[in-house]
Write an enzyme that holds these catalytic residues in place. Structure first.
Site, PDB file in Angstrom:
ATOM      1  N   GLU A 119       1.110  -1.259   0.118  1.00 23.82           N
ATOM      2  CA  GLU A 119      -0.002  -0.061   0.092  1.00 23.82           C
ATOM      3  C   GLU A 119       0.839   1.239  -0.030  1.00 23.82           C
ATOM      4  OE1 GLU A 119      -2.559   2.601  -0.581  1.00 23.82           O
ATOM      5  OE2 GLU A 119      -3.553   0.580  -0.454  1.00 23.82           O
TER       6      GLU A 119
ATOM      7  N   ASP B 185      -7.273   0.167  -8.451  1.00 25.35           N
ATOM      8  CA  ASP B 185      -7.561   1.461  -9.093  1.00 25.35           C
ATOM      9  C   ASP B 185      -7.986   1.070 -10.616  1.00 25.35           C
ATOM     10  OD1 ASP B 185      -7.719   4.123 -10.439  1.00 25.35           O
ATOM     11  OD2 ASP B 185      -6.295   4.697  -8.910  1.00 25.35           O
TER      12      ASP B 185
ATOM     13  N   LYS C 126     -10.674   6.410 -16.905  1.00 23.36           N
ATOM     14  CA  LYS C 126     -10.552   7.235 -18.294  1.00 23.36           C
ATOM     15  C   LYS C 126      -9.637   6.472 -19.139  1.00 23.36           C
ATOM     16  CE  LYS C 126     -11.178  11.556 -15.722  1.00 23.36           C
ATOM     17  NZ  LYS C 126     -10.509  12.786 -15.471  1.00 23.36           N
TER      18      LYS C 126
ATOM     19  N   THR D 280     -16.148  -3.857   3.013  1.00 26.70           N
ATOM     20  CA  THR D 280     -15.317  -2.773   3.408  1.00 26.70           C
ATOM     21  C   THR D 280     -16.360  -1.450   3.331  1.00 26.70           C
ATOM     22  OG1 THR D 280     -14.301  -2.521   1.401  1.00 26.70           O
ATOM     23  CG2 THR D 280     -13.247  -3.963   3.187  1.00 26.70           C
TER      24      THR D 280
END
Length: 245
Positions: free
Chosen positions: A106, A156, A160, A224
């Site tokens: 992360e 992610d 786009k 989550t």
């Protein structure tokens, strides 16, 4: 394991054939690093033991076993999570698997701090965090056939079109991940973007080292806050699971 022949983990640059230095295309972008008081407290208490410093991976003789404090003979396997967010899934799943070492990648430092608090509360002392680029790390820090499971929950989507080259799940990474999984090892994924789910099915279905596809929601994976937001926005959650042949 790192050695002098491995390109350094930072600053993620490479040389072209004619010697020009260009920046690598990364699968993430770094966000703000300001801590809340609770995050700061968790960071201060746990980061020295549970967070692998970025610069450590470039040191000669770097070993994950040193950071986990036990070798392969003392554990059931290594689990790798890419993009652990604030650690909700990490804490719950790692706590249920104390015989496994869990390496969580992360890059968002406040998320790591939140995760440190959650894994501490869950008693998941088998988690170590790393903020170095996961793609680089999987290639250079993990031996072939060394990973029992790979978790990629809600990466992610880079929705786009001009950004989609930054998605994690690509043919090149699929081949790399398959090589690092041990035979029978699992790659579990989840996404709330339909187009990304379609890409995952296409890419991973074409990787000869893997077999699998869309599956029912993995019951052990906790719901989550991020997932609830996706559902509230009307997006469908897709779970996938692939096995190393």
């Amino acid at each position: 394991m790192s050695d002098h022949r491995v390109p350094p983990a930072r600053p993620h640059q490479r040389l072209t054939e004619d010697g020009r230095r260009v920046r690598e295309v990364l699968t993430y972008s770094r966000r703000g690093s300001r801590f809340s008081p609770h995050q700061q407290a968790a960071w201060d208490e746990h980061h020295e033991a549970w967070v692998i410093p970025d610069e450590a991976v470039d040191q000669p003789g770097f070993s994950l076993d040193t950071w986990f404090g036990r070798g392969p003979e003392d554990r059931d396997g290594l689990i790798v999570e890419i993009g652990s967010g604030v650690g909700e899934a990490t804490a719950a799943l790692a706590a249920a698997r104390p015989a496994y070492d869990v390496l969580a990648f992360e890059v968002w430092r406040p998320g790591v701090a939140s995760g440190l608090r959650l894994v501490a509360e869950a008693g998941a002392t088998n988690v170590r965090y790393c903020g170095v680029d996961a793609v680089w790390s999987v290639e250079h820090l993990l031996a072939p056939g060394s990973v029992a499971e790979l978790w990629t929950f809600f990466p992610d989507p880079w929705h786009k079109t001009r950004h989609q080259k930054r998605r994690l799940v690509t043919p090149a990474f699929a081949a790399l991940a398959a090589s690092r999984l041990r035979p029978g090892g699992l790659w579990r994924l989840a996404t709330d973007w339909a187009a990304y789910a379609e890409q995952m099915v296409e890419v991973l279905g074409a990787e000869p080292g893997l077999e699998g596809g869309v599956v029912e929601r993995w019951a052990e994976r906790p719901v989550t806050k991020f997932e609830r937001k996706g559902v509230a926005a009307g997006r469908t959650i897709t779970d996938l699971c692939y096995r190393r042949r």
